[in-house]
Write a protein that holds these residues in place. Structure first.
Motif, PDB file in Angstrom:
ATOM      1  N   HIS A 134      39.476  36.081  38.102  1.00 20.19           N
ATOM      2  CA  HIS A 134      38.652  36.704  39.122  1.00 20.19           C
ATOM      3  C   HIS A 134      39.843  37.432  39.434  1.00 20.19           C
ATOM      4  O   HIS A 134      39.159  38.869  39.768  1.00 20.19           O
ATOM      5  CB  HIS A 134      38.140  36.060  39.936  1.00 20.19           C
ATOM      6  N   GLU A 135      40.857  37.831  39.371  1.00 26.24           N
ATOM      7  CA  GLU A 135      41.842  38.628  40.148  1.00 26.24           C
ATOM      8  C   GLU A 135      41.560  40.362  39.142  1.00 26.24           C
ATOM      9  O   GLU A 135      41.236  41.048  39.746  1.00 26.24           O
ATOM     10  CB  GLU A 135      42.814  37.852  40.117  1.00 26.24           C
ATOM     11  N   ASN A 136      41.713  39.654  37.572  1.00 25.93           N
ATOM     12  CA  ASN A 136      41.325  41.025  37.115  1.00 25.93           C
ATOM     13  C   ASN A 136      40.262  41.558  37.515  1.00 25.93           C
ATOM     14  O   ASN A 136      40.338  42.754  36.929  1.00 25.93           O
ATOM     15  CB  ASN A 136      41.816  40.068  35.366  1.00 25.93           C
ATOM     16  N   LEU A 137      39.242  40.863  37.568  1.00 30.33           N
ATOM     17  CA  LEU A 137      38.131  41.291  37.244  1.00 30.33           C
ATOM     18  C   LEU A 137      37.844  42.275  38.616  1.00 30.33           C
ATOM     19  O   LEU A 137      37.251  43.680  38.892  1.00 30.33           O
ATOM     20  CB  LEU A 137      36.358  39.979  37.646  1.00 30.33           C
ATOM     21  N   ARG A 138      38.203  41.649  39.725  1.00 35.05           N
ATOM     22  CA  ARG A 138      38.415  42.388  41.396  1.00 35.05           C
ATOM     23  C   ARG A 138      39.672  43.254  40.838  1.00 35.05           C
ATOM     24  O   ARG A 138      38.829  44.555  40.996  1.00 35.05           O
ATOM     25  CB  ARG A 138      39.351  41.130  42.500  1.00 35.05           C
ATOM     26  N   VAL A 139      40.412  43.551  40.299  1.00 39.18           N
ATOM     27  CA  VAL A 139      41.055  45.210  40.035  1.00 39.18           C
ATOM     28  C   VAL A 139      40.517  45.927  39.033  1.00 39.18           C
ATOM     29  O   VAL A 139      40.216  47.198  39.629  1.00 39.18           O
ATOM     30  CB  VAL A 139      42.557  44.414  39.560  1.00 39.18           C
ATOM     31  N   ALA A 140      39.905  45.638  37.868  1.00 38.88           N
ATOM     32  CA  ALA A 140      39.249  46.331  37.439  1.00 38.88           C
ATOM     33  C   ALA A 140      37.705  47.049  38.183  1.00 38.88           C
ATOM     34  O   ALA A 140      37.821  48.211  37.848  1.00 38.88           O
ATOM     35  CB  ALA A 140      38.784  45.635  35.952  1.00 38.88           C
ATOM     36  N   GLY A 141      37.489  46.326  38.444  1.00 40.32           N
ATOM     37  CA  GLY A 141      35.913  46.682  39.287  1.00 40.32           C
ATOM     38  C   GLY A 141      36.149  47.537  40.243  1.00 40.32           C
ATOM     39  O   GLY A 141      35.774  48.544  40.603  1.00 40.32           O
ATOM     40  N   ASN A 142      37.393  47.323  40.586  1.00 39.78           N
ATOM     41  CA  ASN A 142      38.065  48.002  41.763  1.00 39.78           C
ATOM     42  C   ASN A 142      38.300  49.920  41.298  1.00 39.78           C
ATOM     43  O   ASN A 142      37.778  51.117  42.092  1.00 39.78           O
ATOM     44  CB  ASN A 142      39.316  47.767  42.866  1.00 39.78           C
ATOM     45  N   ALA A 143      39.550  49.153  40.213  1.00 41.92           N
ATOM     46  CA  ALA A 143      39.584  51.177  39.283  1.00 41.92           C
ATOM     47  C   ALA A 143      37.806  51.881  38.901  1.00 41.92           C
ATOM     48  O   ALA A 143      38.509  52.715  39.301  1.00 41.92           O
ATOM     49  CB  ALA A 143      40.185  50.423  38.376  1.00 41.92           C
ATOM     50  N   LEU A 144      37.323  50.986  38.666  1.00 38.83           N
ATOM     51  CA  LEU A 144      36.399  51.782  37.852  1.00 38.83           C
ATOM     52  C   LEU A 144      34.982  51.435  38.589  1.00 38.83           C
ATOM     53  O   LEU A 144      33.968  51.918  38.200  1.00 38.83           O
ATOM     54  CB  LEU A 144      35.857  50.763  36.712  1.00 38.83           C
ATOM     55  N   SER A 145      34.707  51.379  39.771  1.00 38.94           N
ATOM     56  CA  SER A 145      33.649  51.438  40.988  1.00 38.94           C
ATOM     57  C   SER A 145      32.773  50.701  40.037  1.00 38.94           C
ATOM     58  O   SER A 145      31.812  51.144  40.785  1.00 38.94           O
ATOM     59  CB  SER A 145      33.197  52.943  40.795  1.00 38.94           C
ATOM     60  N   ARG A 146      32.761  49.155  40.399  1.00 36.95           N
ATOM     61  CA  ARG A 146      32.312  48.278  40.082  1.00 36.95           C
ATOM     62  C   ARG A 146      32.513  46.882  40.616  1.00 36.95           C
ATOM     63  O   ARG A 146      33.356  47.041  40.949  1.00 36.95           O
ATOM     64  CB  ARG A 146      32.134  48.139  38.787  1.00 36.95           C
ATOM     65  N   SER A 147      30.975  46.674  41.161  1.00 40.23           N
ATOM     66  CA  SER A 147      31.595  45.186  41.897  1.00 40.23           C
ATOM     67  C   SER A 147      32.267  44.105  40.965  1.00 40.23           C
ATOM     68  O   SER A 147      32.420  44.727  39.772  1.00 40.23           O
ATOM     69  CB  SER A 147      30.039  44.197  42.931  1.00 40.23           C
ATOM     70  N   ILE A 148      32.370  43.334  41.178  1.00 44.33           N
ATOM     71  CA  ILE A 148      33.362  42.031  40.640  1.00 44.33           C
ATOM     72  C   ILE A 148      32.202  41.747  39.512  1.00 44.33           C
ATOM     73  O   ILE A 148      32.461  41.083  38.651  1.00 44.33           O
ATOM     74  CB  ILE A 148      33.767  40.711  41.668  1.00 44.33           C
TER      75      ILE A 148
END
Length: 84
Positions: free
Chosen positions: A11-25
């Motif tokens: 979940h944390e990996n998704l949050r970080v990647a999503g923020n970096a790529l302007s996507r929701s979790i």
């Protein structure tokens, strides 16, 4: 829609990647699942080719497993030698 249980770390990996790529979790998780599905079904494809399939699928109304299995989206095009 369903609920998928994932680890706190994922979940944390998704949050970080999503923020970096302007996507929701959720959008980031779905992106990784699509890429993973196509990678498992078509291990001969590279990341660029998988991205081309995802774009074709979106233009055709969305990716479903039938398209992924039958190759209805066609073969990704060869890399262009044209310079931009």
């Amino acid at each position: 829609m369903g609920i998928v249980k994932i680890s706190d770390l994922m979940h944390e990996n998704l949050r970080v990647a999503g923020n970096a790529l302007s996507r929701s979790i959720n959008a980031q998780a779905e992106h990784w699942m699509r890429v993973g599905m196509l990678t498992e079904m078509h291990p001969e494809l590279n990341h660029r080719e998988i991205c081309q399939w995802l774009i074709r699928a979106e233009l055709a109304g969305g990716l479903d497993i039938t398209m992924a299995v039958t190759g209805q989206l066609g073969t990704p095009s060869a890399p262009s030698t044209e310079k931009h």
